[in-house]
Every structure is written in C-alpha cells, then in structure tokens.
Design a protein around this motif. Structure first.
Motif, PDB file in Angstrom:
ATOM      1  N   ARG A 214      40.637 -13.167  35.377  1.00 24.37           N
ATOM      2  CA  ARG A 214      41.051 -12.637  36.672  1.00 24.37           C
ATOM      3  C   ARG A 214      40.930 -13.688  37.767  1.00 24.37           C
ATOM      4  O   ARG A 214      40.180 -14.653  37.626  1.00 24.37           O
ATOM      5  N   LEU A 215      41.681 -13.448  38.810  1.00 30.42           N
ATOM      6  CA  LEU A 215      41.464 -14.178  40.060  1.00 30.42           C
ATOM      7  C   LEU A 215      41.092 -13.114  41.078  1.00 30.42           C
ATOM      8  O   LEU A 215      41.631 -11.997  41.041  1.00 30.42           O
TER       9      LEU A 215
ATOM     10  N   THR B 180      42.059 -14.668  46.130  1.00 32.84           N
ATOM     11  CA  THR B 180      42.382 -15.973  45.540  1.00 32.84           C
ATOM     12  C   THR B 180      43.844 -15.974  45.116  1.00 32.84           C
ATOM     13  O   THR B 180      44.327 -14.981  44.562  1.00 32.84           O
TER      14      THR B 180
ATOM     15  N   ARG C 103      33.870 -14.835  40.036  1.00 27.23           N
ATOM     16  CA  ARG C 103      33.785 -15.400  41.400  1.00 27.23           C
ATOM     17  C   ARG C 103      33.020 -16.739  41.407  1.00 27.23           C
ATOM     18  O   ARG C 103      32.268 -17.039  42.341  1.00 27.23           O
ATOM     19  N   GLN C 104      33.242 -17.514  40.384  1.00 27.35           N
ATOM     20  CA  GLN C 104      32.392 -18.686  40.180  1.00 27.35           C
ATOM     21  C   GLN C 104      32.451 -19.697  41.324  1.00 27.35           C
ATOM     22  O   GLN C 104      31.414 -20.166  41.799  1.00 27.35           O
TER      23      GLN C 104
HETATM   24  N1  URA Z   1      36.296 -18.536  41.292  1.00 29.76           N
HETATM   25  C1  URA Z   1      36.267 -17.649  42.302  1.00 29.76           C
HETATM   26  O1  URA Z   1      35.335 -17.640  43.072  1.00 29.76           O
HETATM   27  N2  URA Z   1      37.285 -16.806  42.436  1.00 29.76           N
HETATM   28  C2  URA Z   1      38.355 -16.787  41.619  1.00 29.76           C
HETATM   29  O2  URA Z   1      39.264 -15.983  41.809  1.00 29.76           O
HETATM   30  C3  URA Z   1      38.371 -17.715  40.570  1.00 29.76           C
HETATM   31  C4  URA Z   1      37.332 -18.573  40.428  1.00 29.76           C
END
Ligand code: URA
Length: 245
Positions: free
Chosen positions: A104-105, A109, A192-193
């Motif tokens: 996912r994004l 994003t 949400r890396q």
């Molecule tokens: N890292 C994030 O924080 N959000 C994303 O959508 C993808 C990678």
C-alpha cells in the motif's frame, strides 16, 4: 490462487463460484473433486496445478493481470472504502478479475503502485526477504544534517520496529523555507515507513512520492494513469525478487 498451498474452500470462493460457507458445504457433501478424487475434508490444501471440479464443473482460473498505477494523493490503497473515498481500483480500466494492490501507499502518498489478481506474485514481491529497491522522494520540514542521514541508514527504532534505509541522499534544500527534498531507497516495506523514520528524527514529511519499484518507473504516466505491465516486465519482477532473496 497462489502457488503456495491454499485451503480448498478458499480457492473455490476466490474463483467466484460461491461463498466460502457454501463451498464448505459442497466439500462436506462430496461434491468437490481434486485431481479426480472426491475431497471431503475441509481445509484440504491445493495449489495452482491441482485440477478442481465443483459439481462436475472444472473451476475456471482467472487470467492473471498486472497493472502499474500512478496513485494520486488523496486515494485509499484498497478496493473499496466505507466512507466512499476514492480507491486505487477506481483508476484502472474495468476488468472482470478481482484486482488488489500489492502492498500500500498511504492516503497522502502519491506514486508507483502495482496491482494484480495474482496472489502468488503479490506474495513474492511482498516477502520481507526479497529486497527490491523502493525509491521514495520526500519533502521534509527542516533540513537533515549528515548525522541525520547516517541515522536513517543505521536504522531507527519506532514502535518496536527497526526501520532502515538502504540509501539516503539530499537532492536539494531551500534554506529560506527550511525544507529539503530527500531521496530514500528502502528494501523493507513496513507500514508508513518513510514517514515514521523521518518523524523519529524530527523531520516531518510534507509530501511523499514513490518514484521507482525495482526497475519500474512512472515514466510516461501522470497521476491517475495506469498501464498493464508487459509479460516481460512481470517475468523480470519475478526473477528480481528471487535473486534478492
Ligand atoms: N512510507 C510511508 O511513510 N508511506 C508510504 O505510503 C510508503 C512508504
């Protein structure tokens, strides 16, 4: 269906013939055959090569399809949304296959997202040991220093996850606005890396875009555009994932 083993009732339900519950009933009633043999045990494991018949009719396999989408901001990486917000499948051509996003994004994003109905392919690409490059470009509030960049490469601990970037580069800075454009290449694919990593070192993200996935780029696409992957690209992605393991 994936090449790994799946439960028979799940495979039948996924083919669209009937619900999971009804599939279980049909199995228990002896109306399902696997490779010519009646399979009455719920949870019988099958794979892509097994020939399944339901009430004497062979189960049709869906043709696999593969898309790349330039996901706009403000779209959910899902196939439906309770609150009626736009979802990624709204941007694909109408196809009969049940397509889902590979990973996912975030809602806010933008960037490159793959979608398919091929669970095997999705599992392969998302497997943590397959270190495909995912290239992100973030606009940060504040300008990270060299030691901040080092920290991102060494890894930051957030909510029990060790989050690391394979490469980090400052592409540009605006000292008046106190912002920077930072490129990060990740191999991990945690939730949400990028946002969590940059927040952890006190550089909140203003904008985030995924520009590249392995060798795939957004070239020729505008936000909201999609295209089918070529058979060659699908093959290349498969072999890239295997090579990286
Ligand atoms: N890292 C994030 O924080 N959000 C994303 O959508 C993808 C990678």
């Amino acid at each position: 269906m994936t090449n790994s083993q799946e439960r028979l009732q799940k495979v039948i339900a996924q083919s669209g013939v009937t619900s999971r519950r009804k599939a279980e009933k049909l199995i228990e009633e002896g109306k399902v055959k696997v490779n010519g043999q009646v399979a009455k045990i719920l949870g019988t494991k099958v794979n892509q090569d097994d020939k399944i018949e339901v009430e004497g009719i062979p189960l049709e396999k869906e043709e696999p399809v593969y898309f790349v989408l330039y996901k706009p901001r403000g779209v959910i990486s899902s196939v439906k949304d309770d609150k009626d917000r736009k979802v990624v499948t709204d941007f694909l051509p109408e196809v009969e296959q049940r397509i889902f996003p590979i990973g996912r994004l975030d809602y806010d994003t933008s960037g490159l997202l793959l979608l398919t109905n091929d669970g095997d392919f999705a599992n392969l690409l998302m497997h943590p040991s397959y270190q495909i490059d995912k290239v992100y470009v973030a606009k940060t509030k504040g300008i990270p220093r060299t030691e901040d960049i080092q920290q991102l490469k060494k890894g930051v601990e957030v909510d029990g996850d060790k989050l690391k970037a394979a490469h980090v580069k400052i592409l540009s800075t605006d000292s008046k606005k106190n912002t920077a454009i930072v490129q990060l290449i990740l191999h991990q694919g945690k939730n949400r890396q990028v946002r969590r990593m940059l927040e952890a070192i006190n550089f909140p993200i203003d904008k985030l875009k995924r520009e590249r996935y392995g060798f795939l780029t957004l070239n020729g696409l505008s936000p909201g555009d999609s295209r089918e992957l070529t058979p060659h690209e699908v093959k290349q992605l498969r072999s890239l994932a295997k090579k990286m393991s």
